[in-house]
Design a protein around this motif. Sequence first.
Motif, PDB file in Angstrom:
ATOM      1  N   TYR A 385      82.395 -21.721  55.318  1.00 19.95           N
ATOM      2  CA  TYR A 385      82.661 -21.866  54.052  1.00 19.95           C
ATOM      3  C   TYR A 385      83.362 -20.636  53.545  1.00 19.95           C
ATOM      4  O   TYR A 385      83.538 -20.517  52.364  1.00 19.95           O
ATOM      5  N   LYS A 388      86.821 -22.932  53.460  1.00 22.24           N
ATOM      6  CA  LYS A 388      86.926 -24.456  52.981  1.00 22.24           C
ATOM      7  C   LYS A 388      85.734 -24.612  52.400  1.00 22.24           C
ATOM      8  O   LYS A 388      84.549 -23.955  52.675  1.00 22.24           O
ATOM      9  N   CYS A 389      86.000 -25.620  51.509  1.00 23.02           N
ATOM     10  CA  CYS A 389      84.773 -25.971  50.394  1.00 23.02           C
ATOM     11  C   CYS A 389      84.309 -27.544  51.202  1.00 23.02           C
ATOM     12  O   CYS A 389      85.296 -28.471  50.907  1.00 23.02           O
ATOM     13  N   THR A 438      76.448 -18.776  49.880  1.00 27.81           N
ATOM     14  CA  THR A 438      77.345 -19.771  49.487  1.00 27.81           C
ATOM     15  C   THR A 438      76.773 -20.876  49.582  1.00 27.81           C
ATOM     16  O   THR A 438      77.119 -22.014  48.893  1.00 27.81           O
ATOM     17  N   TYR A 439      76.138 -21.340  50.838  1.00 27.93           N
ATOM     18  CA  TYR A 439      75.747 -22.862  50.984  1.00 27.93           C
ATOM     19  C   TYR A 439      74.575 -23.092  49.867  1.00 27.93           C
ATOM     20  O   TYR A 439      74.819 -24.251  49.527  1.00 27.93           O
TER      21      TYR A 439
END
Length: 1530
Positions: A385, A388-389, A438-439
């Motif tokens: 992450y 990239k998303c 982030t996740y």
Amino acid sequence: MERVLAEVLLAQSRDPRALFGALCRGEASAERVETLRFLLQRLEDAGAGPGALPEAAREVATGYLVPLLRGRPGGADPGLPSQRRRVLRAAGAALRSCARLAGDPPLAAALAEEALRDLLAGRRAPGAEAAVEVLAAVGPCLRPGEDGPLLERVAQAAVALAMGADGPGSAEDAEALAAARLLPALGQCGGAALRAVWGALVAPGVPWGPDRVGPELQVLSALAEKLLPEPGARDAGPDARRCGRFWRTVQAGLGSAEDALTRKRARYLLQRAVEVSAELGADYTCDAHGGTGPSLFWWSEKKKDELLKFWENYVLIMETLEGNQIHVIKPVLPKLNTLFEYAVSEENGCWLFHPSWHMCVYKRMFESENKILTKEGVIHFLELYESKCLPFSPDFSEFIIGPLMDALSESSLYSRSPGQLVGSGSPLGLKLQKFLVTYVSLLPEEIKSGFLLKFLQKMTSRHWCAVPVLFLSRALASVPPCQALGVEGLLALRDGPAEKVSLSEVSAFLASLRQEEALGRGTALWSELCDWLRGNERYFRQPAHGSQALLEASLTAYVKNLVQEYVKSPAWEAGEGSLVPDGLEAQLTATMVLLAVDVEGQKAQYSETRRTQNVLRMFLDPLLDALMKFGTNVYVPVPRTDRALQLLLKLLHTCSLRGSRAQEDEVSALLQNLVLSTSGSVSEFILRRLTTNELRSVADLDRCHLYLLVLTELIHLQLKQGWKTGAPVYRVVSLLKNASIRHLQETDSGQEPTLARQIQRVASMATLARVCEAVDLQPALWQEPLDPAPLERLLSTLPLNQMLQRPCADDPESSSFFEESSSCPGWGRIVAQYVHDQWVCLSFLLRRCHPLVPATEGDQLEPAPPTVWTPALILRAALDALSILPSDQVSPVFCCMKILVPQLLTSSELLCVESFDVAWRVLTSLSNTQQTFWPNLRAFVQFVFDDAVLATAAKAKGQAYFRIKEIMYKIIEMSAIKTGVFNTLTSHCCRSWLASASRGPQGALLSARHYSDLLLEACTFGTVFRRDQRLMQDVQTFIENLGHDCAANVVMESTKREDCYVRICAIKFLCLLDGSNTSHKAFLEDLAVKLLDKDERVSQARARYYANSLQHRVKNRVWQALLTLFPRFDQVRPPPYFQAGFANNQFLQKFWDCFSYGEEKLKASICTFLSVLSHLDIIIQMFQKRRVLKQALLVALQWGLSHNFSIRLYALLALKKVWAVCKALCMEDCDAWTALIECSLSQAESVHGAGRTGQRIPGPLFFATFHPLQDYCLETIFHTLPRALGRFTDIPSDTGPPWCLSRTPLRELNPGDWSQQDTGGETLWLGEADGPSEQADVQKKVIRGDTAFPTQTWSSRCRTVLPGWEVTGSLIVVASLVDKPTNLGGLCRTCEVFGASVLVVGNLHCVRDKQFQHLSVSAEQWLPLEEVGRPHQLTGYLQQKRAAGYTVIGVEQTAHSSDLVQFSFPEKSLLLLGNEREGIPANLLRQLDVCVEIPQQGVIRSLNVHVSGALLIWEYTRQQLLRHTGPTSL
């Protein structure tokens, strides 16, 4: 050759019955059955026709072949499995021909029925193999229409057998035969059989699990040509690509299969499915289970190129992971990033490929045996992450909860990277923290709750090591506050949603946190908790009904009610005989009170002392009212007093603020004032309870302990407020002392030992011991400082270690004691506490009252009772006490021994030595706990290594001296097991020696000089820890570096037990000595000589010597200590070690000698000397520069011609610097060298280039930044240079005073600027500066898909040539003469790679050899092996193969041998390899058709047998490829 043999037989007789009869008589050898097969196949090719042939074929089938397959009467030796399988295979093929020649289809059906019954009846019997052979032979002869039901039953039985339905008892060979021969044969029977097989695999209700993945993949691989048919294929079965279970099985094989063969089958099926999809060109989709989310597999002709690229990269990655070699796998990882780019749609941001395919790659990496590969896989996943998303997928979340967390449980993954500073934190831990934040932030709100709950449940579902829990917890703590969980998650998550929990549930959760480890006032965790309570105070869930709803309307109301309910005495508790509460409820109440007070304090915009005082009093009014009544109301229930005093203690302990703001804490000051306002009442209550015989039961001893703890806290508070003589505590302490002495004297008057009297005796002794400890804190508490006679008279009348008599059973009060539960302490524990308190009092007397105790038994104290102690008697009693006291209660005995041993060492040395031994045995038996071992260790060290004891023992040089040294080395040895033991000894000795040196005469360090070995060991101390131990030290340092961000650093004191602190203490001691002091200087010189001797011993040791080894570290530490000592020596009179060659011209001569060694001198050593050479202009300021510089030029020129590139570069830079100095001095002696040197420097610059030289040489180190004089400091010696040169450094840079730190740019350089690494050209060549790109070429050590999975395979150690396995020829390699398993393993691998038909060895047991398996890398599982012993069997084997048409070729140098370059290999070739030492024996040379030798150009006369065989095998393969496909194939 087979056709020629059949024609010869038919030419001799046209009567098939006669031919069959001749072949069916006699022994059923493999050759005879194979001949029968050849004949039947020839007749089948010619056509049966009318006549006797059909009947004869039927008779052969029923009368000979079927019985042969069932029982095999006669035949080959059953001890040779290869011969047995050869017979079965030939008989099966002959039976198939018979069924076709008979012309009667019911014959095949009858044989199949009978074989099926045998198979179902005895799958575990040896006949299962024969039944499978019969079914494989006659199966293709069955008719799909008439025999359809039979075909279905055979198919179901074959699948069940191949899947191992009967469990572990099934015959392994029968299972392999069913998958390798029977199922492919059934595949030839048409769609009905295939549908039956497919239904048995994937029909609804068929179980599926990890244990079925391997067998299913074996079946699918055997039927791959039918289930994944190419365009135009006949009799194709169901399309496996459209079945979700097929893809789930393939994914399970790719990601979770433990054996390489199963994973290889999965890759083969995937490759074939992709190839078939590309050839068919039709669009189709296989949806995942449930019909939601991306498809498991799909194909679109429009995106053919992208799909082919995706799956090509995918298979390449999976095949590369099989190698477990990180240098091969790492360049392939960028292709994994490309897979994610292909898998996510740029248009709508959804998954195009199911993410489970990507998870299979990570599973393989996580489950690898190579932990480096596992770590690379975890880090790569955590970095997804960052660049990239990815769209949300439930499978992604399940993968994180499952395989990822399983991988994260491995502690070794959290080790620091090479070159990373100690304590800087785990790179993986930091990436995990960033990833989780982030996740979770990207998860949909409705998903966060379930994900976090599963994450926490996973953490509690297994036993985790401390390191993974630390970094997982830090990652969770970094997650932004979110309303995620309800009551079920509150016990595991810091940020619970307020509207889903109540305040009572929050308080119950806080009770599980330990104040002494995490939740303490002043910590960041406490502040965050206050912020959370303040922000959510109005949103907590209210109780369903009742008055409790109003009481929990706010935090203030809840806490106020909580205190009121706590102070009340519960109705279920009894009075005097009840047990003391455990204190958990008191801790919870105290925590909530202080939290509420701090929350109210945060509401005020500025500090309001009056407001805080009012809030605190509002909460504590019920408690204060109860405490004020204790002194006047004797009828207060005992349980209520217990609970109130416990709450008082917990409030004082919890309120103490940790950290730098402790002096500014107004809450603590206000609480102390409130408590002191009740001190009079509480003191009177304690005095009454302890002195009026109210303690009568065993449970009352716990109350006594509670009362004394409260009294101690009140004394501490009074001392903080300023001691006043009229304070209530002052009067109570004096009364307690007198009352306790009076009680002890009364109970010793010979009265009956009832339970009440003995309990009061124990309580009185405990009270007296606490009074003595209090007097140590405040001597004014002792009202008669010059008259300790009452206490002394009491103790003198009591025998030391006096045992309390057990209460008599006739006493009514004591009868209940024998019936009490196990929760009460036993009588032995009570007695031990009583003896412990005796020694506390005695220790106080020895320290305070009589600093000079009589040395002998004849000396008396005046005035003295009739029975008085002498030091010897007390020390003897102390030894007895050590034998009876528990380990956690021996500390006061050690304190007494510390006072007694110095006085008795001269007169009673043996007794003192005995005390050393007994105390050491007690110490070594202790557990390694903070509360037990370490306090006793400090007490032990203080009395054994007391400065007076050391001085007296060293002066006498008796047993005590040698025993002390023996104990010293035992402590050093123990430190390898218990880290920190040597720290305690070193710090104590250094402090005591410095103290004696500061107040003593010139000879004050004589004691230290006798024990300089301790300093010698301390300067070089440090074990080589295992990897897990180093990890724990790194993590501990990381936690300490967090400072106040980690609550544990605030509430727990740093013990500093790391091994580095031993050296820090020793070096600090040496630095504090005065070089002008004669005694100090003599000590330093003696230590320097011992350091040089130790360096010499280490150099002569035969232990393995490598960078950062123990020997390497010891030598490094020796010279670090010497560099610390050098500035303290007077250069006028050289000390002894200077006489060893370190002074003036002698030093220079030894320095030049270092360059006079031959080429065998290590490269690193010469480079180091050349680095020193470049600084001669600074080093030789006091010598004759011109002569020295001239010699330096000669040395630099000499080594500039070395064959080693690094040495040449170092010599070049040294020459450049020295020549610059020479030119600055205008040295006329060197004018003749000007042209030579200038030309050499110019040529070197043009050849090497400035850029390459700068990359190869650590330019910023010795040649530029480093200054020998300005950088001479402790930081450079102990931290900067070791760290920068890549050596192990265990001393942090901030442990020294400012004058020890470097003031030059040297300390600012990074390790990468220093390390001597030859990376100049390599880095550019490898292209690692920018990292490997997706387009970069990578290693691909894989097997072609068309040969990776034969249609027929054997699952056993002996294999034979199988139909359908493509080989380039008929090459047989005979290695029966080869002995070494390594050569056989290498030959096996070579034969398998180049497709040899069979490898013959002398003994098949060689495949079990570890060396064989290491070289073969599982090639024996794919290559047919045969066993032919030597020598007589080998001769027959060669003759047999020559008769079969093979050319027998010997790999040997003979008089008539042919050159390999000119030799043309026949298609049917047999290579005979010779023995490693003797070659091919002479008797076998006569059996050869030709000998081939390898042309040689060197001096050595022969090659290794494996290498020779490999060369000939490749030449044979090359020639066969040229014949069949032409030069383009090569």
